[in-house]
Design a protein around this motif. Structure first.
Motif, short mmCIF file in Angstrom:
data_model
loop_
_atom_site.label_atom_id
_atom_site.label_comp_id
_atom_site.label_asym_id
_atom_site.label_seq_id
_atom_site.Cartn_x
_atom_site.Cartn_y
_atom_site.Cartn_z
N GLY A 111 -10.17 -0.05 -5.11
CA GLY A 111 -10.40 -0.59 -3.77
C GLY A 111 -9.55 0.04 -2.70
O GLY A 111 -9.93 0.08 -1.54
N GLU A 112 -8.36 0.49 -3.05
CA GLU A 112 -7.51 1.10 -2.03
C GLU A 112 -7.41 2.62 -2.14
O GLU A 112 -6.83 3.26 -1.28
N PHE A 168 0.86 -1.18 0.00
CA PHE A 168 0.00 0.00 0.00
C PHE A 168 0.90 1.22 0.00
O PHE A 168 1.91 1.25 0.70
N TYR A 173 -23.00 -9.38 -15.06
CA TYR A 173 -23.53 -8.53 -13.99
C TYR A 173 -24.63 -7.61 -14.48
O TYR A 173 -24.90 -6.59 -13.88
N ILE A 194 -11.35 -7.57 -4.28
CA ILE A 194 -11.54 -6.15 -4.00
C ILE A 194 -10.20 -5.44 -4.17
O ILE A 194 -10.12 -4.33 -4.68
N LEU A 195 -9.13 -6.12 -3.77
CA LEU A 195 -7.79 -5.60 -3.99
C LEU A 195 -7.07 -6.54 -4.95
O LEU A 195 -7.42 -7.70 -5.08
N GLU A 196 -6.05 -6.01 -5.60
CA GLU A 196 -5.22 -6.87 -6.44
C GLU A 196 -3.83 -6.94 -5.86
O GLU A 196 -3.33 -5.96 -5.32
N ILE A 200 -17.81 -9.85 4.82
CA ILE A 200 -16.85 -8.87 5.29
C ILE A 200 -17.60 -7.73 5.93
O ILE A 200 -17.33 -7.32 7.03
N ARG A 202 -16.29 -2.70 -11.68
CA ARG A 202 -16.52 -1.32 -11.23
C ARG A 202 -17.24 -0.47 -12.26
O ARG A 202 -17.90 0.52 -11.92
N LEU A 236 -27.23 -6.58 -12.04
CA LEU A 236 -26.84 -5.53 -11.10
C LEU A 236 -27.06 -4.17 -11.73
O LEU A 236 -27.59 -3.26 -11.09
N SER A 281 -27.92 -8.92 -6.32
CA SER A 281 -27.27 -8.73 -7.62
C SER A 281 -25.86 -8.16 -7.45
O SER A 281 -24.98 -8.45 -8.25
N GLU A 340 -17.69 -10.46 -18.29
CA GLU A 340 -18.03 -10.36 -16.87
C GLU A 340 -19.09 -9.28 -16.65
O GLU A 340 -20.02 -9.45 -15.87
N ALA A 367 -23.64 -4.49 2.71
CA ALA A 367 -22.94 -3.51 1.89
C ALA A 367 -23.88 -3.14 0.74
O ALA A 367 -24.40 -4.01 0.06
N THR A 421 -11.30 -11.97 -2.55
CA THR A 421 -12.55 -11.52 -3.17
C THR A 421 -12.31 -10.61 -4.36
O THR A 421 -13.26 -10.17 -4.98
N HIS A 460 -8.52 -1.48 -10.95
CA HIS A 460 -8.08 -2.46 -9.95
C HIS A 460 -7.54 -1.81 -8.69
O HIS A 460 -7.42 -2.47 -7.67
N HIS A 513 -18.07 2.60 0.14
CA HIS A 513 -18.40 1.51 1.05
C HIS A 513 -18.62 0.21 0.28
O HIS A 513 -18.31 -0.86 0.78
N LEU A 514 -19.16 0.33 -0.94
CA LEU A 514 -19.36 -0.87 -1.75
C LEU A 514 -18.04 -1.36 -2.35
O LEU A 514 -17.73 -2.54 -2.32
N ILE A 515 -17.30 -0.40 -2.91
CA ILE A 515 -16.05 -0.73 -3.59
C ILE A 515 -15.10 -1.45 -2.64
O ILE A 515 -14.40 -2.37 -3.01
N LYS A 516 -15.12 -1.00 -1.37
CA LYS A 516 -14.18 -1.57 -0.41
C LYS A 516 -14.64 -2.90 0.14
O LYS A 516 -13.86 -3.60 0.78
N LYS A 517 -15.91 -3.22 -0.04
CA LYS A 517 -16.43 -4.40 0.63
C LYS A 517 -16.82 -5.54 -0.30
O LYS A 517 -16.91 -6.67 0.12
N VAL A 518 -17.14 -5.21 -1.53
CA VAL A 518 -17.65 -6.25 -2.42
C VAL A 518 -16.95 -6.13 -3.77
O VAL A 518 -16.67 -5.02 -4.22
N TYR A 519 -16.70 -7.28 -4.37
CA TYR A 519 -16.16 -7.22 -5.71
C TYR A 519 -17.29 -7.29 -6.73
O TYR A 519 -18.21 -8.08 -6.61
N LYS A 525 -9.58 -9.60 1.26
CA LYS A 525 -9.91 -8.69 0.17
C LYS A 525 -9.22 -9.09 -1.13
O LYS A 525 -9.74 -8.86 -2.21
#
Lengths: 578, 259
Positions: free
Chosen positions: B256-257, A14, B11, A77-79, A95, B102, B14, A116, B7, A99, A75, B253, B93-99, A72
């Motif tokens: 998320g951070e 990070f 989705y 969310i991070l790479e 997690i 985007r 969604l 969804s 992909e 959400a 899942t 990618h 909040h979504l980006i950080k918690k769920v894949y 993360k």
């Protein structure tokens, strides 16, 4: 077994946010002065592991060790900064519950939206909708906007959705720490169900007990490195051991500090008038070495080093033990035990020994104090819960490892007769403490105190013999080296058919016997090995219950042999261990 | 690239649900609710009409229809871009918690605004009818124009959404930027009113000028469009989308951070 999750040399870096420009202004300034330093944080360093299909992996470690980063990464969310992550199957992550919930939408609308987000189609959600609402227990509120929900309802709904998307792989991050007890139980039950269905799970938690109960494998992470990996028992043990050792070091430093520099300064968990000081406290094992992790049943010695600075009248030392959540478990003091200590000026040592630490797995804290006479409220020195240790217990759960043994079970319907009190039943478990049990029983020779239910009166035939009913027990006290149980027995004199049966020790079958006639025969059975989880607890000092059970019993009167109405099983002359 | 698009297709539920959410929420807590998607453009039309026919009279016939033809597409573009800018950061909040892919977020914002725009067209047709503006077969071009404008809008939405993740000033700057863009686009004036060399320049650098003109040509004037002009705008829109998508996927990618 194919791996469901595989991490190969995964590292994650990070770049700390305060170091990078977040607006054009900072960008411009940064470009002009070139002063911004890139601060990097490696959350994971070269981490590799696999989770097999159907396995449950626990990840433990202090805050900031990279546990959540791993989830993360799995899942997506991070790479990862480098390395490879392969995931085979549909992943659902607990997690954060709910959400993407929107307060203005109704429960129903949120269920579909959240579904969804988790990658489910409309049809799949239609099929699961009812189940989700039932699980969340929100049938009455499902058409109400979420802003009117209580936080508990909100969470239940989130959990119900996440758990009902039927993932192949479930990632769980501490969500069990929230919610009321009944909901937590429900969550745990669902996790157990998933486990039995052979789903793959990764569980990140601080609750070591839960990790130990649920997970087969565990990883201990610290500052992005895997410190220990393997069976959850081993990993948690390593973790606790390390934790105690570190805290032990920190406390020692604190002591010196206290003793030489800050004598007068009062710490939050230390107070007292100061005529007598406890300047060091050590927790020792049975071998006299400093120890911070114990097993249930270990010897623990608490050693207090004290210094009497001004002569005082009467010294009372006290020690208390608390669980990590503050629950008071035990306290004792020298006054109550009528132990006296020299109160002359100078230094000294007081030791308290716990012969068998009866605590279950957990973290505990020791308080120590010294005060005049019975005035514990006005201590010279009091250290409240300053010294930690952990206990690594056997399989039992709860706070205290109560001494116990299981008496063999038996079906109720076959023992209608046994239910009536037997006249020979003399032995009670409570009397164990007072009567010394023999290692060798010769029937008829004062054996009453070791016989449990199911025996008839002693007969003077051939030398001395007792008859059993269908099932009869006795208690023996094997010595430490005993490995065999032997018995001399034969058929009842009037039995016309061969007799056979089984012998149990503490409810477990140790062998079978067959008797063809009334000739005495000797049988030997191997004694079950003592509890392997506590090797230093040999069988010594623990009585065993020997039960003899025959297949068929004979009532002589019914066989037309005599007036004897006893239910005869097998004739026993001697039983012993060697 | 192909995988990412597949992909995204996976989705689509969604996207659909987010679009529905957006539309539902837009009017949920208002008294008139749904009526607003017609009422809002009509009120804006009334304001412009009062200003430019009563306060500053001009010679444009059927001015309310004239302004509405360009105002609706502009509103669609404006709300879509401003919504999309915030779509990543605002859903941290979504980006950080769920894949999930985007691009779903800006895409759903644009589509929700498209739906809103289509509903608002009812008001436009009502006005055309009220002012007895004769519709011609050229009005059949309308779906194509809307499609090309959506492509262009989406491309820009992706670029600005990405930019805003890294530089939060983007949104603030764009609030002014969109106002400037509005004045530089012939919405309440005719492009012919400009100095000629500016008019040409505007067609070259401002695709929104092309779009608003198109709507006027096929609805208000009811005449045919020049195919070459149309093709050039189409190419511009596709380039915007491709560039936008590449920029977005290049950086998504790390969302998320960074959010």
């Amino acid at each position: 077994m194919a791996a469901a999750i595989r991490l190969e040399n995964v590292s994650k870096r990070f770049i700390l946010h305060h170091a990078r420009p977040h607006s054009f202004q900072e960008l411009v300034i940064g470009a002009l002065w070139r002063s911004r330093s890139q601060e990097e944080l490696w959350a994971l360093n070269d981490v590799s592991f696999e989770v097999g299909r159907g396995e449950m992996l626990g990840i433990i470690g202090p805050n900031g060790s990279g546990k959540s980063t791993i989830l993360k990464l799995i899942t997506r969310i991070l790479e990862p900064t480098s390395g490879r992550i392969t995931v085979d199957g549909k992943v659902s992550a607990l997690i954060e519950l709910g959400a993407g919930f929107h307060p203005d939408l109704t429960g129903r609308e949120n269920v579909y939206l959240n579904g969804s987000i988790l990658g489910l189609s409309q049809e799949e959600m239609d099929a699961k909708f009812k189940e989700i609402v039932e699980f969340a227990e929100l049938e009455r509120f499902i058409n109400v906007p979420l802003k009117h929900y209580s936080s508990g309802m909100y969470m239940r709904l989130g959990f119900a959705i996440a758990i009902n998307v039927e993932p192949d792989i479930l990632l769980i991050d501490e969500v069990l720490a929230v919610g009321d007890e009944s909901f937590q139980k429900k969550c745990l039950a669902k996790i157990e169900e998933f486990k039995s269905q052979g789903k793959t799970m990764v569980f990140v938690s601080h609750a070591l007990e839960t990790v130990r109960k649920l997970c087969d494998q565990a990883i201990w992470l610290e500052e992005g490195d895997i410190k220990s990996m393997g069976s959850s028992d081993k990993v948690i043990y390593d973790y606790l051991d390390d934790l105690r050792r570190k805290e032990g070091v920190a406390l020692d430093e604190k002591h010196r500090h206290l003793r030489y520099e800050l004598e007068e300064q009062q710490l939050e968990n230390r107070w007292g008038s100061g005529e007598v000081k406890i300047y060091d406290v050590q927790l020792l094992g049975g071998d006299g070495e400093e120890q911070h992790v114990y097993q249930t049943g270990d010897i623990m010695i608490i050693r207090l080093y004290y210094e009497v600075k001004e002569p005082v009248a009467d010294l009372t030392f006290g020690v208390g033990i608390h669980r990590s959540d503050g629950l008071h478990i035990h306290a004792t003091n020298t006054l109550a035990q009528k132990v006296h200590y020299d109160a002359r000026v100078g230094e000294g040592i007081v030791e308290l020994e716990y012969g068998e630490l009866p605590l279950s797995t957990g973290t505990y804290a020791v308080s120590v104090g010294v005060w005049p006479g019975d005035k514990w409220q006005l201590p010279y020195d009091m250290h409240s819960q300053m010294y930690q240790f952990s206990v690594w217990g056997a399989e039992d759960e709860g706070l205290i490892a109560l001494p116990h043994r299981w008496l063999g079970g038996r079906p109720l319907d076959t023992s209608a007769e046994e239910a009536s009190p037997s006249p020979t039943l003399k032995f009670k478990v409570e009397s164990l403490k007072f009567e010394r049990l023999p290692t060798h029983v010769l029937m008829g020779e004062n054996d009453e105190h070791c016989l449990d239910g199911g025996w008839h009166e002693v007969e003077d035939w051939p030398p001395k013999v007792r008859w059993t009913k269908k099932r009869a027990s006795l208690l023996l006290m094997p010595d430490g080296s005993a490995s065999r149980l032997s018995m001399i027995a034969w058929c009842p004199q009037s039995a016309l058919t061969p007799q056979s049966g089984r012998v149990y020790v503490d409810g477990r079958v140790v062998g079978k016997f067959d008797l063809a006639d009334t000739d005495p025969r000797t049988f030997a059975f191997r004694l079950p090995r003592p509890n392997v989880t506590c090797p230093e607890h040999s069988r010594r000092g623990k009585p065993i219950k020997v039960t003899i059970e025959v297949e068929r019993t004979l009532i002589p009167a019914e066989a037309g042999l005599s007036e004897d109405r006893r239910e005869l099983g097998v004739a026993v002359q001697e039983i012993w261990t060697d | 690239m192909k995988e990412r698009i597949l992909e995204l297709v996976k989705y689509r539920e969604l996207v659909r649900n987010l679009v529905i959410r957006d539309i539902k929420l837009r009017y949920r807590n208002s008294v008139l609710g749904f009526v607003w998607c017609l009422g809002n453009p009509l009120l804006m039309m009334a304001v412009f009409t009062v200003v430019f026919t009563v306060l500053m009279p001009n010679d444009i016939p059927n001015y309310p229809v004239f302004i509405l033809c360009a105002l609706l597409p502009w509103n669609y573009f404006n709300t879509a871009i401003m919504g999309a800018i915030d779509s990543i950061v605002g859903n941290a909040h979504l980006i950080k918690k769920v894949y999930f892919p985007r691009e779903v977020l800006p895409l759903s914002i644009v589509l929700a605004n498209l739906v809103n725009f289509l509903l608002a067209l009812i008001a436009l047709f009502a006005m055309l009818f009220a002012f007895r503006v004769q519709l011609t077969p050229w009005a059949l071009y309308l779906p194509l124009i809307i499609f090309i404008q959506t492509i262009f809008t989406l491309g820009l939405a992706l670029i600005f959404a990405t930019l805003n993740v890294f530089y939060r000033d983007t949104k603030i700057i764009m609030e002014v930027g969109m106002l400037a863009w509005f004045f530089l686009t012939p919405v309440f004036y005719r492009i012919e009113d400009l100095v000629p060399q500016y008019a040409r320049l505007m067609y070259w650098v401002n695709p929104m000028a092309s779009f608003t003109s198109w709507y006027r040509i096929v609805l208000y004037h009811g005449i045919s469009m020049e195919p070459g002009f149309m093709f050039r705008t189409f190419v511009t829109a596709v380039i915007a989308l491709v560039v936008g998508y590449l920029v977005f996927t290049r950086y998504s990618h790390v969302f998320g951070e960074e959010v």
